[in-house]
Design an enzyme around this catalytic site. Structure first.
Site, PDB file in Angstrom:
ATOM      1  N   GLU A 192       0.874  -1.400   0.022  1.00  0.00           N
ATOM      2  CA  GLU A 192      -0.101   0.146   0.029  1.00  0.00           C
ATOM      3  C   GLU A 192       0.745   1.567   0.048  1.00  0.00           C
ATOM      4  O   GLU A 192       0.416   2.284   0.256  1.00  0.00           O
ATOM      5  CB  GLU A 192      -1.140   0.043   1.344  1.00  0.00           C
ATOM      6  CG  GLU A 192      -1.590  -1.456   1.590  1.00  0.00           C
ATOM      7  CD  GLU A 192      -2.396  -1.695   0.408  1.00  0.00           C
ATOM      8  OE1 GLU A 192      -2.686  -1.186  -0.562  1.00  0.00           O
ATOM      9  OE2 GLU A 192      -3.018  -2.806   0.681  1.00  0.00           O
ATOM     10  N   ASP A 331      -0.854  -1.369 -10.371  1.00  0.00           N
ATOM     11  CA  ASP A 331      -1.047  -2.450 -10.047  1.00  0.00           C
ATOM     12  C   ASP A 331      -0.871  -3.457 -11.539  1.00  0.00           C
ATOM     13  O   ASP A 331      -1.561  -2.869 -12.382  1.00  0.00           O
ATOM     14  CB  ASP A 331      -2.325  -2.720  -9.763  1.00  0.00           C
ATOM     15  CG  ASP A 331      -2.555  -2.431  -8.025  1.00  0.00           C
ATOM     16  OD1 ASP A 331      -1.531  -2.451  -7.543  1.00  0.00           O
ATOM     17  OD2 ASP A 331      -3.465  -2.156  -7.674  1.00  0.00           O
TER      18      ASP A 331
END
Length: 517
Positions: A192, A331
């Site tokens: 994160e 991602d």
């Protein structure tokens, strides 16, 4: 593209990809569970790694920095997952065959196209993946086409984690990379992009030389990597101007009308038949997907992105008075799984950038080539909503924060007792306690709750692993050694990842805030 636009520009452009899914094996299949793994494997990992092999075969080096989390790597190497993936690909082809025999012309076209895609995926899987991902990843890493980034074992939100478990998960995660790929990652993608002051010293102790933060953590000044304090560890910042060109939910490329729509399904076959058509168009009114229409748009978006990178490098280099670095980070699952055309777009971008006078490199090459500025102190931060920690410790997930704290305290106490009474040999009981604790505190569960994406599945998973931890600990702390061993063995049948995890390496605490071991 004009000749003038091909002239070299200063600086370096870097793509960073973060490949991650939580541990899904043996924990449900549909609608959430292993299906998520196989969709991402087929949609993203197969085409992205095939792209990297083509680039390597053409002699290209330092094309991108690729993070693969240990928990995902474990699934890509897991025999159960590999066998089930093969079955999933075969089922995809069967569903396509049924659609291809439909009386409806659009469904027949869809089925024929999907049959060919499934056949290509099966051939790719059989030739490259049948023995797991590690052999291929080792080969790619040794080719120099990419930089591999490591990370902690089960993707925890590190700032909220007990420092003993935080240090353990990082060092064990780096050891896992070494064992799988014969690589010692010089850099990591912290889960994160989460950071708390002081973590840079833990990175230095673990041998981490650089890591990624979100742009606002560096107050938007991402044109150079920055040493954190006096640690010598470099923080690279994600450039939001260029990253959002792709990723923005409102204006990013994947939302173009010609691209395949992620959310619309043909319910008879489970295949995706439609193009986006329009952001406000209902699913029933979306038009059939046309790959040729999409292909022309891909080229326009490649040209737009390359022009954007050129301008950004020129502007940032002028602003700081020296060649600048621009980092776009995403991602990996965006490319192919979420954005069907993404892998083709990315390969065309990487091939076209050098033709347009842009130097492409990795985070490691940026360090080697001096794209590093003056030291900076970083604030507590993440790449989540608000760029703080609210997604993982906000009001919606306080029950998970409390659960994580309680389970971690119980686990560490139990492990210390088990190891103290069991002699110097490795303890499978202690190992499984740590394994289940790490799965309990994975950052995915609070993220899914905060974002209301399969929230109940996330809560169930967190509590399932917490229950496993507690019942093994209870038996061990009560002296019921045989029961503890039986429970650990039973839970390890489902949660058998990280074979090299050794609880004897878990640090203990000498005094508040100071870890030992």
């Amino acid at each position: 593209m004009s000749d003038s636009s091909r002239s070299p520009v200063p600086g370096q452009f870097t793509v960073v990809l973060h490949s991650h899914l939580p541990w899904l094996a043996n924990h449900g299949r549909w609608p959430v569970g292993e299906e998520w793994l196989y969709q991402s494997w087929a949609g993203s990992y197969l085409p992205v790694f095939a792209m990297l092999r083509r680039l390597a075969d053409d002699g290209l080096a330092d094309q991108l920095s690729l993070g693969i989390t240990p928990v995902l790597a474990a699934q890509l190497d897991d025999p159960h997952c590999a066998a089930s993936m093969y079955e999933w690909l075969a089922d995809w082809q069967l569903r396509a065959t049924e659609a291809a025999t439909s009386a409806d012309a659009d469904r027949r076209t869809l089925g024929a196209r999907e049959y060919r895609c499934a056949a290509d995926a099966i051939a790719e899987f059989e030739s490259q993946w049948r023995h797991g991902g590690a052999p291929m990843i080792r080969t790619l890493a040794s080719s120099g086409v990419m930089e591999l980034l490591g990370g902690p074992l089960a993707h925890p939100f590190a700032p909220l984690l007990d420092p003993r478990l935080r240090r353990f998960s990082l060092t064990e995660g780096l050891a896992d990379a070494r064992a799988r790929w014969a690589v010692d990652p010089a850099g990591i993608w912290a889960p994160e992009c989460a950071f708390a002051p002081g973590m840079e010293d833990e990175y230095r102790s673990a041998g981490v030389g650089h890591f990624l933060v979100d742009g606002p953590t560096l107050k938007g000044d991402t044109a150079l990597g920055r040493p954190v304090g006096d640690s010598g560890v470099i923080a690279f910042g994600r450039d939001l101007v260029v990253s959002y060109r792709v990723w923005s939910p409102r204006s990013g490329y994947p939302g173009h009308a010609a691209y395949r729509d992620f959310h619309t399904y043909d319910h008879a076959s489970g295949l995706k038949p439609a193009r986006v058509t329009g952001r406000t168009v209902e699913a029933k009114d979306k038009r059939p997907y046309d790959p040729q229409r999409a292909d022309a748009v891909i080229d326009r978006h490649v040209d737009d992105f390359v022009d954007q990178i050129r301008r950004r490098l020129v502007d940032e280099s002028a602003r700081i008075g020296r060649p600048a670095l621009v980092v776009a980070a995403f991602d990996t699952e965006l490319f192919g799984h979420w954005w069907h055309e993404g892998p083709v777009w990315l390969e065309r971008v990487l091939r076209r950038l050098p033709e347009a006078g842009v130097r492409v490199g990795t985070l490691a090459s940026a360090r080697r080539n001096g794209f590093v500025g003056t030291p900076v102190d970083l604030p507590a931060s993440s790449w989540g909503s608000g760029k703080d920690w609210r997604v993982w410790n906000g009001p919606q997930v306080q029950h998970l924060v409390q659960l994580n704290t309680e389970v971690t305290e119980t686990a560490v106490s139990a492990v210390e007792k088990v190891l103290a009474t069991g002699g110097p040999t490795r303890s499978r009981i202690a190992d499984q306690i740590v394994r289940e604790t790490l799965l309990t505190v994975a950052s995915d569960w609070p993220f899914m709750v905060s974002k209301d994406t399969a929230a109940q599945y996330a809560v169930d998973r967190a509590h399932k692993h917490a229950h496993a931890t507690r019942e093994i600990c209870d038996a061990a702390l009560s002296g019921r050694d045989e029961q503890a061993a039986r429970l650990a063995a039973n839970w390890s049948r489902a949660d058998n990842l990280f074979a090299g995890l050794d609880a004897r390496r878990l640090p203990t605490i000498d005094a508040p805030g100071r870890a030992r071991g």
